[in-house]
Design an enzyme around this catalytic site. Structure first.
Site, short mmCIF file in Angstrom:
data_model
loop_
_atom_site.label_atom_id
_atom_site.label_comp_id
_atom_site.label_asym_id
_atom_site.label_seq_id
_atom_site.Cartn_x
_atom_site.Cartn_y
_atom_site.Cartn_z
N TYR A 52 0.76 -1.10 0.07
CA TYR A 52 0.03 0.08 0.11
C TYR A 52 0.81 1.20 0.12
O TYR A 52 2.01 1.35 0.74
CB TYR A 52 -0.89 0.01 1.18
CG TYR A 52 -2.09 -0.89 1.13
CD1 TYR A 52 -2.33 -1.62 -0.11
CD2 TYR A 52 -2.94 -1.22 2.10
CE1 TYR A 52 -3.39 -2.51 -0.19
CE2 TYR A 52 -4.00 -2.02 2.27
CZ TYR A 52 -4.23 -2.85 0.76
OH TYR A 52 -5.19 -3.72 0.99
N SER A 210 -12.99 -2.46 -0.07
CA SER A 210 -13.78 -1.64 -1.22
C SER A 210 -15.32 -1.69 -0.87
O SER A 210 -16.12 -1.72 -1.96
CB SER A 210 -13.34 -1.84 -2.46
OG SER A 210 -12.14 -1.47 -2.64
N PRO A 211 -15.90 -1.28 0.31
CA PRO A 211 -17.14 -1.36 0.61
C PRO A 211 -18.16 -0.30 -0.41
O PRO A 211 -19.40 -0.59 -0.70
CB PRO A 211 -17.53 -0.99 1.79
CG PRO A 211 -16.12 -0.21 2.33
CD PRO A 211 -15.15 -0.69 1.72
N LEU A 212 -17.25 0.77 -0.77
CA LEU A 212 -17.97 1.80 -1.66
C LEU A 212 -17.61 1.73 -3.03
O LEU A 212 -17.64 2.89 -3.67
CB LEU A 212 -17.91 3.03 -1.04
CG LEU A 212 -18.41 3.42 0.61
CD1 LEU A 212 -17.96 4.80 0.97
CD2 LEU A 212 -19.67 2.92 0.84
N ALA A 213 -17.12 0.39 -3.40
CA ALA A 213 -16.61 0.45 -4.63
C ALA A 213 -15.61 1.48 -5.23
O ALA A 213 -15.37 2.00 -6.17
CB ALA A 213 -17.85 0.59 -5.86
N GLY A 214 -14.59 1.78 -4.00
CA GLY A 214 -13.53 2.54 -4.21
C GLY A 214 -14.16 3.99 -4.51
O GLY A 214 -13.25 4.81 -5.10
N GLY A 215 -15.30 4.35 -4.24
CA GLY A 215 -15.90 5.73 -4.54
C GLY A 215 -16.58 5.69 -5.99
O GLY A 215 -17.44 6.74 -6.29
N PHE A 218 -20.52 6.61 -6.17
CA PHE A 218 -20.82 8.14 -6.01
C PHE A 218 -20.77 8.81 -7.56
O PHE A 218 -21.32 9.97 -7.79
CB PHE A 218 -20.24 9.02 -5.00
CG PHE A 218 -20.37 8.28 -3.53
CD1 PHE A 218 -21.39 8.39 -2.89
CD2 PHE A 218 -19.18 7.42 -3.25
CE1 PHE A 218 -21.41 7.94 -1.61
CE2 PHE A 218 -19.13 6.78 -2.01
CZ PHE A 218 -20.40 6.99 -1.22
N1 LIG Z 1 -7.66 -7.49 0.36
C1 LIG Z 1 -7.67 -6.81 -0.73
O1 LIG Z 1 -7.09 -7.04 -1.69
C2 LIG Z 1 -8.03 -5.35 -0.78
C3 LIG Z 1 -8.07 -4.59 -2.00
C4 LIG Z 1 -8.60 -3.34 -1.94
C5 LIG Z 1 -8.78 -2.75 -0.53
N2 LIG Z 1 -8.33 -3.23 0.38
C6 LIG Z 1 -8.76 -2.72 1.82
O2 LIG Z 1 -9.81 -1.98 1.94
C7 LIG Z 1 -9.91 -0.59 2.23
C8 LIG Z 1 -10.82 -0.02 1.65
O3 LIG Z 1 -10.98 0.02 0.38
P1 LIG Z 1 -11.24 1.39 -0.74
O4 LIG Z 1 -10.51 2.53 -0.15
O5 LIG Z 1 -11.50 1.10 -1.79
O6 LIG Z 1 -12.84 1.73 -0.01
P2 LIG Z 1 -14.04 2.47 -0.42
O7 LIG Z 1 -14.78 2.78 0.88
O8 LIG Z 1 -14.75 1.44 -1.50
O9 LIG Z 1 -13.42 3.51 -1.36
C9 LIG Z 1 -12.98 4.66 -0.66
C10 LIG Z 1 -12.96 5.76 -1.49
O10 LIG Z 1 -14.19 6.28 -1.67
C11 LIG Z 1 -14.23 7.76 -1.40
N3 LIG Z 1 -15.57 8.23 -0.89
C12 LIG Z 1 -16.07 7.52 0.41
N4 LIG Z 1 -17.14 8.11 0.66
C13 LIG Z 1 -17.38 9.14 -0.41
C14 LIG Z 1 -18.66 10.12 -0.69
N5 LIG Z 1 -19.39 9.92 0.12
N6 LIG Z 1 -18.54 10.62 -1.81
C15 LIG Z 1 -17.65 10.45 -2.91
N7 LIG Z 1 -16.51 9.60 -2.31
C16 LIG Z 1 -16.40 9.07 -1.22
C17 LIG Z 1 -13.16 7.99 -0.54
O11 LIG Z 1 -12.75 9.24 -0.51
P3 LIG Z 1 -12.28 10.38 0.84
O12 LIG Z 1 -11.28 9.69 1.19
O13 LIG Z 1 -12.34 11.44 0.28
O14 LIG Z 1 -13.67 9.98 1.68
C18 LIG Z 1 -12.13 7.08 -1.07
O15 LIG Z 1 -11.48 7.63 -1.95
C19 LIG Z 1 -8.52 -0.32 1.74
O16 LIG Z 1 -7.85 0.70 2.58
C20 LIG Z 1 -7.77 -1.50 1.94
O17 LIG Z 1 -7.27 -1.54 3.62
C21 LIG Z 1 -8.16 -4.69 0.58
#
Ligand SMILES: NC(=O)c1ccc[n+]([C@@H]2O[C@H](COP(=O)([O-])OP(=O)(O)OC[C@H]3O[C@@H](n4cnc5c(N)ncnc54)[C@H](OP(=O)(O)O)[C@@H]3O)[C@@H](O)[C@H]2O)c1
Length: 300
Positions: A52, A210-215, A218
């Site tokens: 990361y 990636s609960p929010l599909a990485g953003g 939105f």
């Molecule tokens: N095991 C694996 O292979 C794997 C792979 C990927 C990820 N992960 C883990 O899962 C974690 C979460 O993944 P993710 O970061 O993809 O999670 P996510 O919650 O799907 O996406 C986060 C992104 O969404 C944006 N976001 C959240 N709320 C929003 C809103 N209301 N409007 C617009 N944008 C919004 C965030 O921006 P802001 O920061 O500005 O809120 C951030 O850029 C990672 O940090 C990692 O630890 C694991």
């Protein structure tokens, strides 16, 4: 709120994912304050991986927090992962991405993670992706060594299908305590391929990444995503919630496996909404299935 993974080992129901920590552009003081604030909110688990932050090394960013406030280590659970080999500053000679679960490689990665994170041990080590060349017996020796040396307390897998999971578990003495998998309303493969049912069968509490599909949810880029946003918005209004992220978290948490969610945001207002989603009214089965069906799941 905690979820008990094994014996005396629990993690928080919401986990802070540190994959984007470098994007948050926090100063070291802000990082310390953020980690302290999360712990105050009951979010005590932090999810890392050796890769990361690319060249920014997010484990090291977190390690600076623990260097400044060593006492915080006792108040948190640290998760990290390895097995993905990608080109970065540390490994400039890698030309093609690949997976590695060789003994020497894993031991080396764990040692590096411990050093970067400024801690003596990792609470939970996940094999990040399934290595098609894995030698399960060798993996067993590796994990036993890490446990016996006190470097890792518990182990789990990430992104393995049920057969891959069971095959490794057959050869490995330690019980895999969780399975970290992708799940969100734009990505329901793990419902389709039986991984969610496998979690129920084995009594595994999955962690959803990636609960929010990485953003992406939105800012829809096609008709399917636009439709999903509208569906979520409709249910948000029915449930009188502030934003659709709360609808998604409630949807994810409905599964009987008692899952945990790995949050991706460093925004406190958004984290507070995630906490809020743990409370109050649940959605109905009809609303839950509506999201699943619109995500592309065929009931019959
Ligand atoms: N095991 C694996 O292979 C794997 C792979 C990927 C990820 N992960 C883990 O899962 C974690 C979460 O993944 P993710 O970061 O993809 O999670 P996510 O919650 O799907 O996406 C986060 C992104 O969404 C944006 N976001 C959240 N709320 C929003 C809103 N209301 N409007 C617009 N944008 C919004 C965030 O921006 P802001 O920061 O500005 O809120 C951030 O850029 C990672 O940090 C990692 O630890 C694991």
């Amino acid at each position: 709120m905690k979820v008990n993974l094994q014996d005396n080992f629990s993690i928080s129901k919401l986990v802070i994912g540190c994959m984007r920590m470098n994007e948050w552009n926090f100063s070291i003081e802000q990082r310390v304050e953020f980690v302290e604030w999360c712990i105050e909110q009951g979010i005590t688990t932090f999810d890392h991986a050796d890769i990361y932050g690319g060249n920014h090394h997010n484990e090291a960013l977190f390690g600076e927090v623990l260097k400044m406030k060593t006492q915080l280590r006792d108040e948190m659970e640290i998760i990290t992962k390895c097995s993905m080999c990608v080109r970065n500053d540390e490994n400039p000679n890698i030309k093609t991405r690949y997976f590695n679960t060789d003994r020497e490689y894993i031991i080396n990665q764990v040692n590096k993670s411990i050093e970067k994170l400024n801690c003596d041990y990792i609470d939970l080590l996940l094999i990040h992706m399934h290595d098609l060349l894995v030698n399960p017996k060798e993996l067993n020796d590796t994990l036993n060594q890490l446990r016996d040396e006190g470097k890792v307390r518990y182990f789990g897998l990430s992104n393995h299908n049920p057969l891959e999971f069971d095959t490794l578990q057959k050869y490995v003495d330690v019980k895999f305590v969780t399975h970290q998998i992708m799940l969100h309303p734009l990505g329901i493969e793990n419902y389709k391929n039986g991984t969610m049912t496998h979690c129920l069968k084995e009594g595994i509490h999955p962690m959803f990444w990636s609960p929010l599909a990485g953003g992406r949810i939105f800012n829809p880029t096609n008709a399917l995503e636009e439709n999903m946003k509208n569906v979520l918005e409709g249910i948000r209004q029915e449930l009188h919630l502030e934003e659709i992220d709360e609808v998604i978290y409630k949807w994810l948490l409905m599964h009987s496996s008692d899952p945990t969610i790995v949050l991706g945001t460093g925004n406190r207002e958004r984290i507070k909404r995630a906490i809020h989603s743990l409370e109050g009214m649940q959605m109905t089965r009809e609303q839950w299935y509506k999201i699943l069906i619109e995500a592309g799941y065929k009931l019959w």
